[in-house]
Design a protein around this motif. Sequence first.
Motif, PDB file in Angstrom:
ATOM      1  N   ALA A   1       3.635  -5.628  -5.068  1.00  0.00           N
ATOM      2  CA  ALA A   1       3.698  -4.132  -3.936  1.00  0.00           C
ATOM      3  C   ALA A   1       2.935  -3.250  -5.210  1.00  0.00           C
TER       4      ALA A   1
ATOM      5  N   ALA B   1      -1.428  -1.814  -4.707  1.00  0.00           N
ATOM      6  CA  ALA B   1      -2.194  -0.093  -4.820  1.00  0.00           C
ATOM      7  C   ALA B   1      -2.599   0.037  -6.302  1.00  0.00           C
TER       8      ALA B   1
ATOM      9  N   ALA C   1      -5.883  -1.419  -4.872  1.00  0.00           N
ATOM     10  CA  ALA C   1      -6.113  -0.863  -4.068  1.00  0.00           C
ATOM     11  C   ALA C   1      -7.326   0.953  -4.243  1.00  0.00           C
TER      12      ALA C   1
ATOM     13  N   MET D   1       0.031  -2.678   6.433  1.00  0.00           N
ATOM     14  CA  MET D   1      -0.135  -1.175   6.323  1.00  0.00           C
ATOM     15  C   MET D   1      -1.489  -1.610   5.173  1.00  0.00           C
ATOM     16  N   TRP D   2      -1.803  -2.781   5.080  1.00  0.00           N
ATOM     17  CA  TRP D   2      -2.449  -2.955   3.224  1.00  0.00           C
ATOM     18  C   TRP D   2      -3.879  -2.438   4.384  1.00  0.00           C
TER      19      TRP D   2
ATOM     20  N   SER E   1      -4.725   0.249   7.140  1.00  0.00           N
ATOM     21  CA  SER E   1      -4.010   0.964   7.022  1.00  0.00           C
ATOM     22  C   SER E   1      -4.469   2.015   5.335  1.00  0.00           C
ATOM     23  N   GLN E   2      -4.441   1.408   5.002  1.00  0.00           N
ATOM     24  CA  GLN E   2      -4.639   2.005   3.259  1.00  0.00           C
ATOM     25  C   GLN E   2      -5.959   1.572   3.254  1.00  0.00           C
ATOM     26  N   ASP E   3      -7.435   1.032   3.786  1.00  0.00           N
ATOM     27  CA  ASP E   3      -8.301   0.673   3.497  1.00  0.00           C
ATOM     28  C   ASP E   3      -8.344  -0.757   2.903  1.00  0.00           C
ATOM     29  N   ALA E   4      -7.262  -1.540   2.860  1.00  0.00           N
ATOM     30  CA  ALA E   4      -7.712  -2.648   1.425  1.00  0.00           C
ATOM     31  C   ALA E   4      -7.805  -4.222   1.409  1.00  0.00           C
TER      32      ALA E   4
ATOM     33  N   SER F   1       6.760  -1.166   6.703  1.00  0.00           N
ATOM     34  CA  SER F   1       7.153  -1.418   5.145  1.00  0.00           C
ATOM     35  C   SER F   1       7.843  -0.093   4.824  1.00  0.00           C
ATOM     36  N   GLU F   2       7.999   0.750   5.446  1.00  0.00           N
ATOM     37  CA  GLU F   2       8.277   1.614   5.140  1.00  0.00           C
ATOM     38  C   GLU F   2       9.524   2.281   5.309  1.00  0.00           C
TER      39      GLU F   2
ATOM     40  N   LEU G   1      -2.969   5.966  -0.939  1.00  0.00           N
ATOM     41  CA  LEU G   1      -4.250   5.671  -1.994  1.00  0.00           C
ATOM     42  C   LEU G   1      -6.120   5.550  -1.348  1.00  0.00           C
TER      43      LEU G   1
ATOM     44  N   ARG H   1      -9.308   6.581  -3.985  1.00  0.00           N
ATOM     45  CA  ARG H   1     -10.553   5.564  -4.261  1.00  0.00           C
ATOM     46  C   ARG H   1     -11.319   6.985  -4.155  1.00  0.00           C
TER      47      ARG H   1
ATOM     48  N   ARG I   1     -11.827   8.322   1.481  1.00  0.00           N
ATOM     49  CA  ARG I   1     -11.402   9.185   2.974  1.00  0.00           C
ATOM     50  C   ARG I   1     -11.270  10.780   1.794  1.00  0.00           C
TER      51      ARG I   1
ATOM     52  N   PRO J   1       4.643   1.181  -1.532  1.00  0.00           N
ATOM     53  CA  PRO J   1       4.369   1.551  -0.857  1.00  0.00           C
ATOM     54  C   PRO J   1       4.744   2.344   0.908  1.00  0.00           C
ATOM     55  N   PRO J   2       3.716   2.988   2.178  1.00  0.00           N
ATOM     56  CA  PRO J   2       3.215   3.330   1.280  1.00  0.00           C
ATOM     57  C   PRO J   2       2.738   4.842   1.168  1.00  0.00           C
ATOM     58  N   GLN J   3       2.022   4.759  -0.419  1.00  0.00           N
ATOM     59  CA  GLN J   3       2.635   5.941  -1.439  1.00  0.00           C
ATOM     60  C   GLN J   3       1.694   7.142  -0.786  1.00  0.00           C
TER      61      GLN J   3
END
Lengths: 438, 337
Positions: free
Chosen positions: A91, A95, A98, A115-116, A118-121, A398-399, B71, B75, B78, B302-304
Amino acid sequence: MRIAKITATTVTTAALALGLAACGSGEAPSSSPSAAASASGPKFAGKTLSVWRLGDSNPAAAKYMEELNAEFKQQTGAEVKLEWIPWPQVADKFAAAATGSGPDVTEIGNDQVPMWQSQDALTPITDIAREGDRAQIPENLYGYETVDGEIYAVPWGAGARAVLYRKDWFEDLKIEVPKTWDELVAAAKKIQKEKGEGVDGFAFNGGSDANHLLAAFAWSEGGEFAVKEGDKWVGKLTEPGFTKGFETYTGLVTSGLSGKANLTLNTVDIRKRFANNKVAMYLTAGWDLPGIEEDSKGKLKSDKLAFFPLPAKTGGVAPSFFGGNDIALWGGTKEADLGKEYIKLATSKTWADRYASEGGLLPVYPDTLAKLEEDPAQGAFAQAFAKARAFPADPNWSEADATKMVLQNAARAVIEGKKDAGTALADANKELEEILNQ
Amino acid sequence: MANPTTVARGGGSSPSPGHRRRKESGRARASGLPAWSIPYVLLVPGLLVIAGLLLYPMFQLAVMAFQKVGLAQIRGTRPAEWVGLENFEKILSNDIFWSALRNTVAFAFVAVSLTLIVGTAVGVLLHRLGRKMSLFVVIGCMFAWAVPPVAQGVIWRSLFDAEAGIVNWALDLLPNWLAAPPDGARSWVGTPWLTDTLPLYIALVFCVVWAGFPFIAVSVLAGLKGIPAELYEAARVDGSGPWRTFTKITLPMLKPVFAVLTVLSIIWDFKVFSQLYTLMNGHTNREGYNLSMYAVAEAFKPPQKLGMGAAISVVLTIILLVITVVYVRQIVKQEEM
């Protein structure tokens, strides 16, 4: 005098090294024009692809990657820079990747994909995900991987969990392999009596991946974590099926099958205790075996260990978490085309089947999986996989699962006597709904 | 900021004008700056370093506390969303925050008191000991102080281990009337220390006090060396006992030292993180969180949610500032009286 000599040697060595390197890099371009003429030539000669594999490298996995990367180099001409990321660090490494520089291609746990994403990863790979050999991979294995019509990862190997047990102890104490939950409890008690009190008969998992164990109990009673009704998640933790499964789960500690001291251990921690003769049985998968052999300094090898499918309290085999590892294209990659080539090769039938069989996972190709049902080593997993189920497919799962650890904390409150199961689950249900619907 | 020109002009016995001019032109040649600015100019390099390493990150933290930052925002793909006080509202309405606050404050109170008491006692002992013995004890203490926080956590984690830990083993050696095994168990072995909140924090207090007292002891020793021996002689002549000497002479003389040490200890013990993280094996046990742990879990797991983590840090900083300011004011007031 001497310094001059050393300098001369150093300079010569450096010059030689440079010269050799120049030869090395000179070779590729010189061969590439001729190769470009032929259709299958190394189009990507001289490029380097960074690939992350998850877990600790073990000899079998290292050999597989070496051969895969050699094949890849032969096909495309590109080098692969391979890095192993131990599971507990995944994780944090993701992070960091990302926000800064990451790999081009990475292995990823299937339930981590939403999950990833949704973080644009991750970069969508819809165009290659279902073509070629991959058309044979069953549609339902793409559940976690598909978000809003785009596919973000390709299933590489599937993971079902079964009970890993000390075959040598069972033989010593003349215990039959348990077919029902009551037999399992009896076996655990007998081992604890004979092998001392510090031994966990059946290890309780209360750490970051505890829901794999809890889910097996809850699903076998007909329980569910949460169900999407319309566009909102509705928690189902307070329903009788889940409550019964939860009571079996906390009962592992309250009835003494597992020690009170180990309430926060995850599978990796339990594996270490298992390797040190402190655990008789626990729920896991084949990928733990190399680590156990290493931690026990070679004393616990596959001849002393075996798996059986977790029996459900209600009879039959308990449903297992439908886990597995995918391979995906990272979001910040600059080598998208090359990365896609790598994913295509790695998930082709030959290489995906080898990935599964050599890594202790189940193959994602159905005909290979069908052959495993009778296999003595893999049969337990194949049976469990037939009944595999998934957690709520939501980026926020995941949270609840591994960050807030909603159910782990509910279980601890019950075990330590701070709440009764009803109150703990009602509180957990409210929190789970809040997290999933945020 | 005395203005040399004014002083010179106002002085009745002013030197000759020529002398004054020579002095001024000499100063101008040396630096080219007006005299009043020199202290500020000298401060500039230090201020720049502090601004770069401390003030700018603190400013960023304060801004992030009012934003939703994940995140993607870090970066830059957004934009960060401005959410006003939402982060703070979420924190204050969360049970984890209140249990973390309770843990932080209670732990800091106990740990600061114990560190100061143990540290002072060892400091006085060091002052009494002979040269060689004193050196020996100082070196021993310094080893504890030199252990990095994560290593401290690992050491105490193994000492407090339920099955193989030396603490349970030692408790078993004690007679039962002194330390009976809990809940009617036959022995202490297998008693978990690091899962439930109270035992966990007992272990943490041991860990932090053990690593923190040497600094106090050495500082107190330095303070003691500065107290004139005549005072003690006079006290002895007047028939004062050791306790009376300590409370009437040593303590008042060391008051400035204690003021600094207390503030420092409060700040350190409020922020304890590494030792706790190691002792409780990650961030699973939410009831055992302190505020630092809670901030890290929110921000980096996560989620950060870096905005939430920043908001918790801001709350922690404000609490620390309030406590420190109140405490320092009290000291200043007492000294004025």
